[in-house]
Design a protein around this motif. Structure first.
Motif, PDB file in Angstrom:
ATOM      1  N   ALA A 130      -5.057  -1.156   2.606  1.00 50.86           N
ATOM      2  CA  ALA A 130      -5.528  -0.358   3.033  1.00 50.86           C
ATOM      3  C   ALA A 130      -6.364   0.235   3.549  1.00 50.86           C
ATOM      4  O   ALA A 130      -5.921   0.939   4.470  1.00 50.86           O
ATOM      5  CB  ALA A 130      -5.116   1.212   1.889  1.00 50.86           C
ATOM      6  N   ILE A 185       1.005  -1.157   0.164  1.00 49.10           N
ATOM      7  CA  ILE A 185      -0.192  -0.006   0.252  1.00 49.10           C
ATOM      8  C   ILE A 185       1.067   1.695  -0.007  1.00 49.10           C
ATOM      9  O   ILE A 185       2.068   1.113   0.460  1.00 49.10           O
ATOM     10  CB  ILE A 185      -0.879   0.339   1.408  1.00 49.10           C
ATOM     11  CG1 ILE A 185      -0.084  -0.068   2.397  1.00 49.10           C
ATOM     12  CG2 ILE A 185      -1.826  -0.880   1.048  1.00 49.10           C
ATOM     13  CD1 ILE A 185      -1.251   0.261   4.392  1.00 49.10           C
ATOM     14  N   GLN A 186       0.149   2.685  -0.370  1.00 52.79           N
ATOM     15  CA  GLN A 186       0.910   4.046   0.094  1.00 52.79           C
ATOM     16  C   GLN A 186       1.792   4.037   1.089  1.00 52.79           C
ATOM     17  O   GLN A 186       1.092   3.376   1.913  1.00 52.79           O
ATOM     18  CB  GLN A 186       0.333   5.188  -0.605  1.00 52.79           C
ATOM     19  CG  GLN A 186      -0.520   4.825  -2.121  1.00 52.79           C
ATOM     20  CD  GLN A 186      -1.224   5.754  -2.292  1.00 52.79           C
ATOM     21  OE1 GLN A 186      -1.012   7.052  -2.351  1.00 52.79           O
ATOM     22  NE2 GLN A 186      -1.473   6.268  -3.859  1.00 52.79           N
ATOM     23  N   ALA A 187       2.777   4.431   1.716  1.00 53.46           N
ATOM     24  CA  ALA A 187       3.495   4.489   2.854  1.00 53.46           C
ATOM     25  C   ALA A 187       2.585   5.315   3.541  1.00 53.46           C
ATOM     26  O   ALA A 187       2.322   4.888   4.627  1.00 53.46           O
ATOM     27  CB  ALA A 187       4.618   5.492   2.468  1.00 53.46           C
ATOM     28  N   GLN A 188       2.138   6.903   3.292  1.00 60.32           N
ATOM     29  CA  GLN A 188       0.812   7.152   3.737  1.00 60.32           C
ATOM     30  C   GLN A 188      -0.634   6.771   4.429  1.00 60.32           C
ATOM     31  O   GLN A 188      -1.010   6.717   5.253  1.00 60.32           O
ATOM     32  CB  GLN A 188       0.893   8.691   2.915  1.00 60.32           C
ATOM     33  CG  GLN A 188      -0.290   7.776   2.811  1.00 60.32           C
ATOM     34  CD  GLN A 188       0.410   8.284   1.089  1.00 60.32           C
ATOM     35  OE1 GLN A 188       1.579   7.856   0.953  1.00 60.32           O
ATOM     36  NE2 GLN A 188       0.062   8.655   0.044  1.00 60.32           N
ATOM     37  N   GLN A 189      -0.284   5.471   3.824  1.00 57.00           N
ATOM     38  CA  GLN A 189      -1.742   4.359   4.197  1.00 57.00           C
ATOM     39  C   GLN A 189      -1.625   4.001   5.581  1.00 57.00           C
ATOM     40  O   GLN A 189      -2.444   3.169   6.002  1.00 57.00           O
ATOM     41  CB  GLN A 189      -2.677   3.661   3.011  1.00 57.00           C
ATOM     42  CG  GLN A 189      -3.167   5.235   2.321  1.00 57.00           C
ATOM     43  CD  GLN A 189      -2.911   3.619   0.473  1.00 57.00           C
ATOM     44  OE1 GLN A 189      -2.088   3.482   0.018  1.00 57.00           O
ATOM     45  NE2 GLN A 189      -4.410   4.198   0.338  1.00 57.00           N
TER      46      GLN A 189
END
Length: 218
Positions: free
Chosen positions: A199, A53-57
């Protein structure tokens, strides 16, 4: 003529007075030092690194965002590495403790030890040493546990789960027994590999960890 000169001088004086009032007033005395920031250091594997997933998620990034609102004097450093074992985490920990100087350390490791069938006593010793080093640095510790699937055998899965409880009890540290507990029965909460949460599931992981972590960030 003299009256005009005097009137002009009066206007100049008035303008100077108005400009003086408009200028910012400098505070007297020494400038106030910025508030000291305390840090939560998370040392984990792919479950905390946000694999797939995206790091910020990821739940650690969500933790950082939450604490900026609820605990503005705190920051979060994510030192998690996908594929990390307890041995790898132990080897990196002294450097991270010296670099970050955390007030709280969250240790989320062990899943890769279990998936590789590594000896539980070795994993337990590694976790125990990580907790010991963290506490010796002055940090409070949250140990985040894991569970293994039953196909590895009852003896192994039970001793694996008990390792986290034993370390937490012996070292007097906070424990989250099973990170994936709130999503373990929800297939939709996992990516195609059936190992890593999506996420959408990350807020549930954070809400699961927070009741144990929250009281330590004061």
């Amino acid at each position: 003529m003299r009256a005009r000169v005097q009137q002009g001088l009066w206007l100049v004086g008035l303008l100077a007075a108005l400009l003086a009032l408009a200028l910012p007033v400098q505070a007297k005395g020494p400038a106030r030092a910025p508030a000291t920031t305390k840090t939560v250091l998370v040392v984990g594997d792919s479950l905390s690194a946000g694999y797939g997933i995206q790091a910020q998620q990821g739940w650690v990034s969500l933790l950082s965002r939450r604490m900026k609102t609820t605990h503005p004097g705190w920051s979060v450093v994510n030192a998690s590495v996908s594929g990390e074992t307890t041995a790898g985490g132990l080897s990196r920990l002294p450097r991270e403790l010296a670099r970050v100087k955390p007030a709280v350390v969250v240790i989320e490791l062990g899943a890769n030890d279990g998936l590789r069938g590594l000896p539980v006593d070795r994993m337990r010793a590694n976790l125990d040493r990580m907790v010991q080093l963290s506490q010796a640095s002055g940090a409070k510790v949250v140990l985040v546990g894991m569970r293994m699937p039953p196909n590895l055998g009852r003896a192994y899965t039970e001793s694996f789960a008990n390792a986290f409880t034993t370390v937490a009890k012996n070292r007097g540290t906070a424990l989250v027994p099973f990170l994936l507990e709130p999503v373990m029965l929800d297939r939709r909460a996992f990516q195609a590999d059936n190992l890593h949460p999506t996420a959408a599931a990350q807020p549930r992981l954070l809400d699961h960890v927070w009741p144990t972590l929250g009281p330590l960030v004061k």
